[in-house]
Design an enzyme around this catalytic site. Structure first.
Site, PDB file in Angstrom:
ATOM      1  N   SER A   1      42.054  41.276 -50.640  1.00 37.64           N
ATOM      2  CA  SER A   1      43.293  41.637 -49.960  1.00 37.64           C
ATOM      3  C   SER A   1      44.232  42.169 -51.027  1.00 37.64           C
ATOM      4  O   SER A   1      44.044  41.885 -52.226  1.00 37.64           O
ATOM      5  CB  SER A   1      43.897  40.414 -49.262  1.00 37.64           C
ATOM      6  OG  SER A   1      45.218  40.722 -48.825  1.00 37.64           O
TER       7      SER A   1
ATOM      8  N   CYS B   1      42.056  41.541 -44.548  1.00 40.35           N
ATOM      9  CA  CYS B   1      41.952  40.295 -43.770  1.00 40.35           C
ATOM     10  C   CYS B   1      42.399  40.485 -42.328  1.00 40.35           C
ATOM     11  O   CYS B   1      43.031  39.606 -41.736  1.00 40.35           O
ATOM     12  CB  CYS B   1      42.793  39.211 -44.429  1.00 40.35           C
ATOM     13  SG  CYS B   1      42.367  38.923 -46.152  1.00 40.35           S
TER      14      CYS B   1
ATOM     15  N   LYS C   1      36.312  50.992 -36.102  1.00 40.75           N
ATOM     16  CA  LYS C   1      36.774  52.128 -35.311  1.00 40.75           C
ATOM     17  C   LYS C   1      38.238  51.895 -34.963  1.00 40.75           C
ATOM     18  O   LYS C   1      38.641  50.723 -34.937  1.00 40.75           O
ATOM     19  CB  LYS C   1      35.923  52.363 -34.068  1.00 40.75           C
ATOM     20  CG  LYS C   1      35.351  51.150 -33.344  1.00 40.75           C
ATOM     21  CD  LYS C   1      36.270  50.129 -32.786  1.00 40.75           C
ATOM     22  CE  LYS C   1      37.295  50.615 -31.799  1.00 40.75           C
ATOM     23  NZ  LYS C   1      38.216  49.510 -31.379  1.00 40.75           N
TER      24      LYS C   1
ATOM     25  N   LEU D   1      40.428  48.011 -42.282  1.00 40.50           N
ATOM     26  CA  LEU D   1      41.812  48.432 -42.565  1.00 40.50           C
ATOM     27  C   LEU D   1      42.341  49.336 -41.442  1.00 40.50           C
ATOM     28  O   LEU D   1      41.566  49.870 -40.652  1.00 40.50           O
ATOM     29  CB  LEU D   1      41.850  49.195 -43.903  1.00 40.50           C
ATOM     30  CG  LEU D   1      41.401  48.389 -45.128  1.00 40.50           C
ATOM     31  CD1 LEU D   1      41.269  49.307 -46.345  1.00 40.50           C
ATOM     32  CD2 LEU D   1      42.398  47.254 -45.410  1.00 40.50           C
TER      33      LEU D   1
END
Lengths: 361, 361
Positions: free
Chosen positions: A39, A15, A103, A80
């Site tokens: 999550s 998230c 990225k 992430l």
């Protein structure tokens, strides 16, 4: 609206703040839909789903593994922290999910290669989350460059800077060595390096040199770095890049050829969503006595129906649908661009570690 | 118009192209007048006088020595090739003529010091012919910087490029080692280095590094070079400069602070004579979801009554008149700026010769 046959169903792993932007983009894309959000803490996923207006049909998971087991998920978006990309992108590929990864991709190219190998061996599409590639302004300029509109390129300069708050510099994942060890080089330099490669038609430079004056935090994470890239072919081109968490917001890109030049002030995130512009100058000379110029930069405006992040999702979903529905192979274009970008990121880091010595590619 | 008591009488040594621009500027300046022109070939001087509309009261000499012997000449403007500056600037100073010398000033600082020493020991004013210092836009920005309007400066980038014709690359004095051995570094890099020093309040950088990718002609004269400068105090600032005879016209200057940034597209020669502008951006942030910016660069326009070269002449003449009429000492401001610029020019050249190794000042 019901899902049509081409719609690609995306799951979101995590998230992060940027996931809000991409969730909206998926909603805007004509060929994609969010079908699941995960999550590590289910409460967070529930809250994210509510805040982003997801319909109740979107599944909410309290673990990434559960989402990856969902057969209704075609592809995942992975926002992430960088150090978790390897584990979860590989896992996703193994579960035959196509992957769109934020990225910077990896801490070094060896790690990225494991991700790319996993994608290739599982026949899934890979793409990184750089949005600006997908803006029609980018295509417009690429067309100009291909048509040799400014002549051979001699010089490229780009910046990607933002003024981080004290809180960011203390707590953001991008300044934590265990989460995002590349700091400003990964988060911001990624764009400058990508833009330089793009201007040079994705040819790798021959020499990469970090310049004196880089700043690191106490944990050694790069907060600011300047570097130069050199190409020898087909003509000599020098690029300088500057990325920093310490300086006022800037996203400059200048490309100087022998006959003309281009300048973008907002190449990564356009000032506004519906249109973006660039300065184009051609054949500039001084008038008699050198008391002024014969021409001024022309502002070239390029409209866009969708914001660039929605176009990114559309392009990703288009490739995924072609694989899923037509049995095509994944496109190698985007993985190759990502890998080259990572190779240059690594070279800047290596040069820094060598005390700003040149690194030959 | 008759000459009033404050008018400074200038002689011009040589009929270079740039002398046409400065001759016009002297005509526009309220406190200066052209009183003599010299060339090694009298015919050339006669032609120059006619073409530039000099009144018949302007003396025309067939040798520089003769002009320097003229007691009616207060000061000289020296647009000769760089390698001749030492001889003629020293000679002029010895003859008690104040000197305005075209940039680049000298082949290295040792040579420049001989000129500056000659000026000092003869009590004459020295100034180099960089015009942009004298534009009110420059003063306006300097005021902003002094008032800390963009916060501490972290990054400076400047370019000075022009696309030389094949004829220029073959025959121009700026590509001849015996005439202007510094090539593009002297002719164009002079401005980038000066602007970087100016932005840093004329503090010398601590490290100067030439970057890989410089181009030279067969005689070894620099046609293109990129370099970086680093300051450690009061905060770390990195500057990159790029100067080239090979690339389309550009005169970019960007100054990035922690709170704002400035951008000039035409810092050396403004697009037009009566007004110049710069982009000023302050407090730029991305709007929610990072889908755009909260502000855009503001175009700040600065009008000028006279072109910058006339203001340069006025400033020079003002200093000369103060010395001549009030017995003041020459101002050290301009010689000091010139000398620092030369020191950095020399450092870039040295770094190049050392294979792009850092040079510590």
């Amino acid at each position: 609206m019901g899902e049509n046959i081409e719609t690609v169903r995306l799951g979101i792993l995590g998230c992060a703040n940027i996931a809000r932007k991409v969730a909206r983009a998926i909603g805007l894309a004509s060929n994609a839909t969010v079908c699941a959000i995960a999550s590590r803490y289910k409460d967070k996923a529930v809250k994210f789903a509510a805040e982003n207006g997801f319909p109740t049909s979107v599944k909410v998971y309290g673990s990434y593994d559960q989402l990856l087991e969902d057969p209704g998920v075609d592809a995942v978006y992975i926002p992430l922290p960088t150090s978790l990309h390897l584990r979860w992108a590989v896992m996703a590929a193994t579960k035959k999910k196509h992957v769109l990864v934020e990225k910077p991709l990896a801490l070094h190219v060896t790690e990225l290669d494991r991700i790319l190998d996993a994608c290739q061996s599982n026949g899934v599409q890979f793409m990184d989350g750089s949005m600006w590639w997908h803006h029609p302004r980018t295509a417009h300029i690429q067309h100009l460059l291909s048509a040799n509109a400014i002549g051979p390129i001699h010089f490229i300069h780009s910046t990607s800077t933002l003024r981080a708050t004290p809180e960011f510099l203390e707590n953001d994942i991008r300044v934590k060595p265990e989460l995002d060890g590349l700091g400003a080089l990964g988060d911001l330099g990624w764009y400058c390096i990508g833009a330089s490669l793009w201007a040079k038609d994705y040819q790798l430079p021959t020499i990469v040199t970090a310049l004196p004056g880089a700043a690191r935090n106490n944990a050694g994470v790069i907060l600011s770095v300047t570097a130069s890239l050199l190409w020898d072919q087909p003509n000599q081109t020098v690029a300088t890049i500057h990325c920093s968490f310490l300086s006022h917001t800037s996203m400059d890109l200048t490309i100087g050829g022998s006959e003309g030049s281009l300048h973008l002030k907002d190449f990564i995130i356009p000032y506004q969503e519906t249109s973006a512009f660039f300065d184009f100058t051609f054949g500039a000379k001084f008038v008699d006595l050198h008391i002024g110029w014969n021409v001024r930069p022309e502002e070239v405006h390029v409209a866009t129906e969708h914001p660039q992040e929605a176009l990114m999702v559309q392009e990703f979903a288009r490739l995924v649908a072609t694989i899923r529905d037509c049995g095509s192979s994944p496109s190698s274009k985007w993985p190759e661009i990502s890998r080259k970008t990572q190779v240059v990121v690594d070279a800047v880091k290596k040069s820094l570690e060598l005390g700003c010595k040149p690194v030959y590619l």
